[in-house]
Design a protein around this motif. Structure first.
Motif, PDB file in Angstrom:
ATOM      1  N   TYR A 259       0.835  -1.201   0.000  1.00 11.22           N
ATOM      2  CA  TYR A 259       0.000   0.000   0.000  1.00 11.22           C
ATOM      3  C   TYR A 259       0.875   1.258   0.000  1.00 11.22           C
ATOM      4  N   ARG A 260       1.945   1.222   0.753  1.00 11.53           N
ATOM      5  CA  ARG A 260       2.815   2.403   0.805  1.00 11.53           C
ATOM      6  C   ARG A 260       3.391   2.712  -0.568  1.00 11.53           C
ATOM      7  N   ARG A 261       3.823   1.687  -1.294  1.00 10.40           N
ATOM      8  CA  ARG A 261       4.358   1.905  -2.632  1.00 10.40           C
ATOM      9  C   ARG A 261       3.328   2.615  -3.520  1.00 10.40           C
ATOM     10  N   LEU A 262       2.082   2.153  -3.455  1.00  9.27           N
ATOM     11  CA  LEU A 262       1.039   2.767  -4.284  1.00  9.27           C
ATOM     12  C   LEU A 262       0.854   4.238  -3.944  1.00  9.27           C
ATOM     13  N   TRP A 263       0.783   4.556  -2.640  1.00 10.37           N
ATOM     14  CA  TRP A 263       0.523   5.940  -2.255  1.00 10.37           C
ATOM     15  C   TRP A 263       1.713   6.851  -2.543  1.00 10.37           C
ATOM     16  N   VAL A 264       2.924   6.344  -2.426  1.00  9.44           N
ATOM     17  CA  VAL A 264       4.099   7.148  -2.758  1.00  9.44           C
ATOM     18  C   VAL A 264       4.149   7.404  -4.262  1.00  9.44           C
ATOM     19  N   TRP A 265       3.917   6.366  -5.064  1.00  5.98           N
ATOM     20  CA  TRP A 265       3.855   6.515  -6.527  1.00  5.98           C
ATOM     21  C   TRP A 265       2.824   7.563  -6.917  1.00  5.98           C
ATOM     22  N   HIS A 266       1.643   7.461  -6.325  1.00  8.94           N
ATOM     23  CA  HIS A 266       0.578   8.407  -6.653  1.00  8.94           C
ATOM     24  C   HIS A 266       0.986   9.829  -6.244  1.00  8.94           C
ATOM     25  N   ALA A 267       1.548   9.976  -5.054  1.00  7.99           N
ATOM     26  CA  ALA A 267       1.967  11.296  -4.577  1.00  7.99           C
ATOM     27  C   ALA A 267       3.025  11.906  -5.494  1.00  7.99           C
ATOM     28  N   LEU A 268       4.004  11.104  -5.899  1.00 12.04           N
ATOM     29  CA  LEU A 268       5.059  11.587  -6.788  1.00 12.04           C
ATOM     30  C   LEU A 268       4.481  12.133  -8.086  1.00 12.04           C
ATOM     31  N   GLU A 269       3.574  11.382  -8.705  1.00  9.10           N
ATOM     32  CA  GLU A 269       3.034  11.815  -9.989  1.00  9.10           C
ATOM     33  C   GLU A 269       2.121  13.025  -9.833  1.00  9.10           C
ATOM     34  N   GLU A 270       1.458  13.145  -8.693  1.00 13.54           N
ATOM     35  CA  GLU A 270       0.664  14.349  -8.442  1.00 13.54           C
ATOM     36  C   GLU A 270       1.553  15.591  -8.412  1.00 13.54           C
ATOM     37  N   LEU A 271       2.738  15.470  -7.838  1.00 10.35           N
ATOM     38  CA  LEU A 271       3.647  16.610  -7.796  1.00 10.35           C
ATOM     39  C   LEU A 271       4.247  16.897  -9.167  1.00 10.35           C
ATOM     40  N   GLU A 272       4.439  15.861  -9.971  1.00  9.44           N
ATOM     41  CA  GLU A 272       4.963  16.095 -11.319  1.00  9.44           C
ATOM     42  C   GLU A 272       3.994  16.913 -12.170  1.00  9.44           C
ATOM     43  N   HIS A 273       2.698  16.668 -11.997  1.00 11.52           N
ATOM     44  CA  HIS A 273       1.737  17.383 -12.859  1.00 11.52           C
ATOM     45  C   HIS A 273       0.918  18.430 -12.105  1.00 11.52           C
ATOM     46  N   MET A 274       1.381  18.860 -10.943  1.00 10.19           N
ATOM     47  CA  MET A 274       0.572  19.715 -10.077  1.00 10.19           C
ATOM     48  C   MET A 274       0.236  21.080 -10.685  1.00 10.19           C
ATOM     49  N   ALA A 275       1.011  21.543 -11.664  1.00  7.92           N
ATOM     50  CA  ALA A 275       0.767  22.875 -12.239  1.00  7.92           C
ATOM     51  C   ALA A 275      -0.110  22.838 -13.483  1.00  7.92           C
ATOM     52  N   VAL A 276      -0.386  21.661 -14.016  1.00  5.88           N
ATOM     53  CA  VAL A 276      -1.051  21.587 -15.323  1.00  5.88           C
ATOM     54  C   VAL A 276      -2.467  22.169 -15.280  1.00  5.88           C
ATOM     55  N   ALA A 277      -3.270  21.765 -14.306  1.00  2.37           N
ATOM     56  CA  ALA A 277      -4.661  22.229 -14.262  1.00  2.37           C
ATOM     57  C   ALA A 277      -4.736  23.750 -14.127  1.00  2.37           C
ATOM     58  N   ILE A 278      -3.912  24.330 -13.259  1.00  4.54           N
ATOM     59  CA  ILE A 278      -3.910  25.795 -13.086  1.00  4.54           C
ATOM     60  C   ILE A 278      -3.448  26.487 -14.361  1.00  4.54           C
ATOM     61  N   ASP A 279      -2.448  25.944 -15.046  1.00  3.86           N
ATOM     62  CA  ASP A 279      -1.990  26.534 -16.298  1.00  3.86           C
ATOM     63  C   ASP A 279      -3.113  26.543 -17.341  1.00  3.86           C
ATOM     64  N   VAL A 280      -3.873  25.447 -17.391  1.00  2.00           N
ATOM     65  CA  VAL A 280      -5.000  25.389 -18.327  1.00  2.00           C
ATOM     66  C   VAL A 280      -6.074  26.399 -17.914  1.00  2.00           C
ATOM     67  N   PHE A 281      -6.344  26.485 -16.619  1.00  2.00           N
ATOM     68  CA  PHE A 281      -7.326  27.456 -16.116  1.00  2.00           C
ATOM     69  C   PHE A 281      -6.908  28.885 -16.473  1.00  2.00           C
ATOM     70  N   ASN A 282      -5.655  29.219 -16.258  1.00  3.69           N
ATOM     71  CA  ASN A 282      -5.174  30.564 -16.566  1.00  3.69           C
ATOM     72  C   ASN A 282      -5.268  30.863 -18.061  1.00  3.69           C
TER      73      ASN A 282
END
Length: 285
Positions: free
Chosen positions: A150-173
């Motif tokens: 379970y820890r591996r899954l949540w760390v993987w998910h967290a990492l990828e969230e940080l990689e794409h964290m600016a995309v939605a705001i950039d599209v909104f702007n």
């Protein structure tokens, strides 16, 4: 724009949670496990919503690089959706009422039709998820005692969230570039207010439903300890609060919050810990 589509790395990893499902996988603690499992319950429907929201603008954005980022974002979120569908199947098999809990938290998303409102809500939820991701990766002890699968899954998910964290705001702007700054700010923060209230109310509701399935009574003692876990130790909410509040700053830019050293450290960890689970390009069908 300070990131490019090459900073967004989709990793096709199969964690197999449904074939290794486990009650109280988080330190043998029902409440800790419930907090995290109830987060997973919202993710498949939420991530489909995010993909649709951004894809609506994929051919409309003024920057080709941003269009490429949307594609990378969508692939990452599609893999997240698949793994959390599998995760939620494991919860249903253990006897938890996943359908009711998912309906509680995701019902309003299915009714939302206005593309710009959907985009603003996507930005807010993505920010909420990014704050949880920062808390997870900056505080490795947060998942101390968790089952490693379970820890591996949540760390993987967290990492990828940080990689794409600016995309939605950039599209909104980009989508609101002709809108007055004050109106854009009210739309963005108004969506965040709605998401914070709705998610908080339904998170507690779902935790109650979840724990009752294990025969746990949700009285004063139960809720007191839950708040201790959230606000004091380990402090899931406490560790996320400051980062969450940054969203209310005028001109907030998540790209400036990226911690490249943190991201690179956890890229190495994920590569090492999931090597046998990663589907290589030549293996993909």
């Amino acid at each position: 724009m300070s990131i490019t589509h090459t900073d967004i790395i989709p990793r096709d990893i199969h964690f197999g949670i449904s074939t290794h499902s486990k009650r109280h996988w988080f330190d043998g603690d029902l409440q800790k496990t419930a907090i995290v499992d109830c987060f997973s319950i919202a993710l498949p429907e939420g991530e489909r919503f995010f993909i649709r929201s951004l894809n609506h603008y994929a051919d409309r954005v003024s920057d080709k690089e941003l269009g490429a980022e949307i594609k990378g974002y969508a692939v990452q979120e599609a893999f997240h959706t698949r793994e959390h569908v599998d995760y939620n199947k494991s919860l249903a098999a253990l006897g938890y009422d996943v359908d009711t809990m998912e309906k509680n938290v995701c019902g309003p998303l299915r009714k939302m039709k206005n593309p710009l409102i959907r985009l603003a809500v996507t930005c807010a939820i993505e920010h909420f998820t990014a704050t949880f991701s920062f808390a997870t990766l900056r505080n490795p002890a947060l998942f101390e005692g968790a089952d490693m699968r379970y820890r591996r899954l949540w760390v993987w998910h967290a990492l990828e969230e940080l990689e794409h964290m600016a995309v939605a705001i950039d599209v909104f702007n980009d989508a609101t570039r002709g809108m007055p700054a004050w109106k854009r700010y009210l739309l963005r923060t108004g969506a965040a207010n709605g998401v914070a209230v709705h998610f908080s109310v339904n998170c507690f509701r779902n935790i109650s439903i979840y724990c009752r399935a294990d025969g746990e009574k949700t009285g004063v003692r139960f809720w007191s300890r839950l708040m201790w876990l959230l606000l004091v130790k380990p402090g899931f909410m406490r560790l996320s609060l400051f980062a969450f509040l940054k969203y209310y700053l005028p001109g907030y830019d998540p790209a400036k919050e990226r911690d490249e050293k943190l991201i690179e450290t956890w890229r190495e960890w994920v590569a090492r810990e999931t090597d046998g689970l990663l589907v290589k390009p030549e293996q993909a069908t």
